[in-house]
Structure formats: structure tokens, C-alpha cells
Write a protein that holds these residues in place. Structure first.
Motif, PDB file in Angstrom:
ATOM      1  N   GLY A  89      -1.707  -0.818  -3.865  1.00 22.31           N
ATOM      2  CA  GLY A  89      -2.753   0.143  -3.540  1.00 22.31           C
ATOM      3  C   GLY A  89      -2.290   1.572  -3.733  1.00 22.31           C
ATOM      4  O   GLY A  89      -1.130   1.917  -3.467  1.00 22.31           O
ATOM      5  N   LYS A 122      -3.555  -1.845  11.197  1.00 24.45           N
ATOM      6  CA  LYS A 122      -3.986  -2.324   9.890  1.00 24.45           C
ATOM      7  C   LYS A 122      -4.232  -3.827   9.838  1.00 24.45           C
ATOM      8  O   LYS A 122      -4.853  -4.307   8.891  1.00 24.45           O
ATOM      9  CB  LYS A 122      -2.913  -1.978   8.850  1.00 24.45           C
ATOM     10  N   GLY A 154      -3.133   4.094  -2.023  1.00 23.37           N
ATOM     11  CA  GLY A 154      -3.279   4.930  -0.843  1.00 23.37           C
ATOM     12  C   GLY A 154      -4.611   5.655  -0.932  1.00 23.37           C
ATOM     13  O   GLY A 154      -5.295   5.645  -1.960  1.00 23.37           O
ATOM     14  N   ASN A 205      -8.785  -5.841   5.391  1.00 18.09           N
ATOM     15  CA  ASN A 205      -8.578  -5.418   4.007  1.00 18.09           C
ATOM     16  C   ASN A 205      -9.698  -5.980   3.138  1.00 18.09           C
ATOM     17  O   ASN A 205      -9.912  -7.189   3.096  1.00 18.09           O
ATOM     18  CB  ASN A 205      -7.220  -5.906   3.492  1.00 18.09           C
ATOM     19  N   ALA A 215      -6.728  -0.001  -6.607  1.00 16.93           N
ATOM     20  CA  ALA A 215      -5.669  -1.005  -6.511  1.00 16.93           C
ATOM     21  C   ALA A 215      -5.386  -1.614  -7.879  1.00 16.93           C
ATOM     22  O   ALA A 215      -6.304  -1.894  -8.650  1.00 16.93           O
ATOM     23  CB  ALA A 215      -6.061  -2.105  -5.524  1.00 16.93           C
ATOM     24  N   TRP A 236     -10.067  -1.085  -3.146  1.00 14.73           N
ATOM     25  CA  TRP A 236      -9.486  -1.541  -1.882  1.00 14.73           C
ATOM     26  C   TRP A 236      -9.995  -0.643  -0.762  1.00 14.73           C
ATOM     27  O   TRP A 236      -9.785   0.567  -0.791  1.00 14.73           O
ATOM     28  CB  TRP A 236      -7.971  -1.494  -1.956  1.00 14.73           C
ATOM     29  N   GLU A 290      -9.455   3.397  -1.872  1.00 10.74           N
ATOM     30  CA  GLU A 290      -8.242   3.260  -2.675  1.00 10.74           C
ATOM     31  C   GLU A 290      -8.519   2.541  -3.997  1.00 10.74           C
ATOM     32  O   GLU A 290      -9.375   1.658  -4.072  1.00 10.74           O
ATOM     33  CB  GLU A 290      -7.178   2.467  -1.912  1.00 10.74           C
ATOM     34  N   ASP A 316      -9.017  -0.100   2.755  1.00  7.77           N
ATOM     35  CA  ASP A 316      -7.942  -0.363   3.711  1.00  7.77           C
ATOM     36  C   ASP A 316      -8.418   0.117   5.085  1.00  7.77           C
ATOM     37  O   ASP A 316      -8.177   1.248   5.479  1.00  7.77           O
ATOM     38  CB  ASP A 316      -6.682   0.383   3.251  1.00  7.77           C
ATOM     39  N   TYR A 362       5.976   2.527   0.647  1.00  2.00           N
ATOM     40  CA  TYR A 362       4.817   1.666   0.877  1.00  2.00           C
ATOM     41  C   TYR A 362       5.020   0.834   2.136  1.00  2.00           C
ATOM     42  O   TYR A 362       6.125   0.684   2.635  1.00  2.00           O
ATOM     43  CB  TYR A 362       4.574   0.744  -0.315  1.00  2.00           C
ATOM     44  N   ASP A 401       0.841  -1.192   0.000  1.00  2.00           N
ATOM     45  CA  ASP A 401       0.000   0.000   0.000  1.00  2.00           C
ATOM     46  C   ASP A 401       0.878   1.244   0.000  1.00  2.00           C
ATOM     47  O   ASP A 401       1.715   1.430   0.886  1.00  2.00           O
ATOM     48  CB  ASP A 401      -0.925   0.000   1.222  1.00  2.00           C
TER      49      ASP A 401
END
Length: 282
Positions: free
Chosen positions: A237, A171, A239, A177, A123, A148, A121, A150, A92, A63
């Protein structure tokens, strides 16, 4: 083309999505094997009673942090400046593939956080094996794109980041995810101009465009592939898009909230927030 992983009662299968109809493509392996095999389509039979799963279990999750707008919003609330290095290095962190869930699945709320947050995000899924990939060739290594979410434990992230090891338990938990609802092949969309929207309980919380990414997917692939082989099925990803998280608005998710992440050309990734789990012994 839009590819999905679905279950119609006989285990996960690779399918082709056309409108609301799923067609089986006659492939016996999973999505990563399908991508690696060059996406061969032997037949197309309509499927009834199918439930969409996460489109793939990635080989790896990387990510990045590509949207300056998100960074300005988030750092502003934290009272911290943007590091000058951010403008030159597409840095990342790595996520855990086993934490991935799919569309319409309930997002678990771990007992150790009070502030659960979504992140919108875009991806990219790697489609070809490569190493030391030049930036000008990097986009040819992308099989397709998905959405995505996140999910983040923001209070935990605030405690972890000063250690400078990157996010950890902020995370990482089962279901943190979310990918889906499908993978759109790279020839179908322009990743540099996609409208991105997040809605919570039907209310728009944020909008952005993928064209606002400071670091492109080509930048990311060229950087990550230095002295390291990339393989089909790895996920990169973008972000969080600007306005793509509650952190930027000081608005926080609650139990039962329905989060919808929409990206033009891909679709809507929809999930409900579960009840906060109880600590053991509580």
C-alpha cells in the motif's frame, strides 16, 4: 486488463471486467493462484448476476507511508514533527489478510472505538517471485494495482503509537481493510500520475495525485525484498494520499455514511459504514 473476483452463486471465480460486463476466464483457482500461474485466459464467457468480491485475499499486506502531504497534515494536527528518517526509509507495517473485505460490503464499526476513519490508498500487487530486487528492476515485479481503504480507529491509534510498536487494534478487526473494485494490470496505467479522490455521502473530502508519492513502489519493493523473498499476491500500500483521511480535516465518519474512494484508471471503491457494535455484556 481489469481482473475481478466475483460470485454468481457458485462460489468465488476470477473474471475479466470490460465496462460493466464480467467475463469468466475459465480459471478454477483463486486470484493469487491466477496471478502465480501467469494469468492464463482459457475462455471468456459473459456472466450474469455476479457480485463483486474483494479482488484477492492477499498473501500479505504491507502498508507504507509515501505521501508527504498526508504526513504533514496528520502530524500537524497531532502536534508532532515528521521524523527525518522518514525521508530516507520506506518503512511499513504489516496487516492481516483475513481482515480484507470487498466493494459494497458494509464496513464494521468495532465497539472499542469512537473515531472511525477512512484512508485513500493506491495498492500494488506483486506478480513475480523475487528476492534482493534492484530498484531499477522492481516495477517489473508488479502484476497490477487496486484501491485500498485502510480503515482506522483513530482514538485507539493515538494511544498505541507512543509505544513505538506500530498500529495494532487501531488497524486490526474483521473488515478493517477494503480492497477493490478490481485489479488493473500494470501495463494499463501509470502509477506515478493518477488522480485520487475521496467522497463521503457524495461530498468531496480530499483529492491528490499519485505523483506526489515521496517513496515510489520501486523504492518499497527494493527495500522490502532485502534478504526476503516476495511472492505473487502480496499487496503493497502507498499509505494515505494527502486529504485522503478525515484525520487531516478533523472530520469523522458516522454510522450509515457512504465512502467512495476513486483512483483514475481503476474505478470506485464504495462501502457503507455500519452501526457501532455493542460491547459484550453492555
Amino acid at each position: 486488463m481489469k481482473f475481478v473476483t466475483y460470485d454468481a452463486g457458485q462460489g468465488p471465480r476470477v473474471g475479466l471486467l470490460e465496462g460493466e460486463q464480467i467475463f469468466d476466464v475459465g480459471f478454477t483457482g483463486d486470484m493469487v493462484a491466477f496471478i502465480e500461474a501467469g494469468a492464463p485466459i482459457a475462455r471468456r464467457e459473459p456472466v450474469s448476476g455476479a457480485r463483486l468480491l474483494a479482488p484477492l485475499r492477499p498473501r500479505s499486506l504491507r502498508d507504507f507511508l509515501a505521501f508527504e502531504g498526508h504526513l504533514k497534515n496528520a502530524m500537524g494536527r497531532l502536534g508532532r514533527p515528521i521524523a527525518p528518517e522518514w525521508y530516507t526509509v520506506p518503512a511499513y507495517y504489516k496487516g492481516l489478510p483475513d481482515t480484507v473485505i470487498g466493494p459494497e460490503e458494509e464496513i464494521p464499526w468495532p465497539a472499542y472505538t469512537e473515531r472511525l476513519d477512512h484512508e485513500l490508498e493506491l495498492a500494488a500487487i506483486i506478480g513475480r517471485r523475487g528476492k534482493d530486487i534492484p530498484k531499477e528492476e522492481a516495477m517489473h515485479y508488479i502484476f497490477g494495482y487496486t484501491i485500498w481503504n485502510d480503515v482506522s480507529a483513530r482514538d485507539v491509534q493515538t494511544r498505541e503509537l507512543p509505544v513505538n510498536m506500530g498500529p495494532c487494534k487501531a488497524k486490526d478487526w474483521d473488515g478493517s481493510n477494503v480492497l477493490g473494485p478490481c485489479i488493473v494490470t500494470a501495463d494499463e496505467i501509470d502509477p506515478g500520475n493518477l488522480r485520487m479522490v475521496v467522497r463521503v455521502n457524495g461530498e468531496v473530502w480530499g483529492e491528490d495525485n499519485s505523483g506526489h508519492m515521496h517513496h515510489t513502489f520501486a523504492d518499497m519493493i527494493a527495500y522490502a525484498s532485502q534478504a526476503q523473498t516476495l511472492y505473487p499476491g502480496e499487496v503493497f500500500g502507498s499509505g494515505t494520499a494527502a486529504g485522503g483521511s478525515g484525520l487531516e480535516l478533523d472530520r469523522w465518519l458516522r454510522e450509515g455514511d457512504v465512502v467512495e474512494l476513486e483512483i483514475e484508471g481503476i474505478g470506485v471503491l464504495r462501502n457503507r459504514i455500519g452501526k457501532k457494535q455493542q460491547k459484550r455484556g453492555a
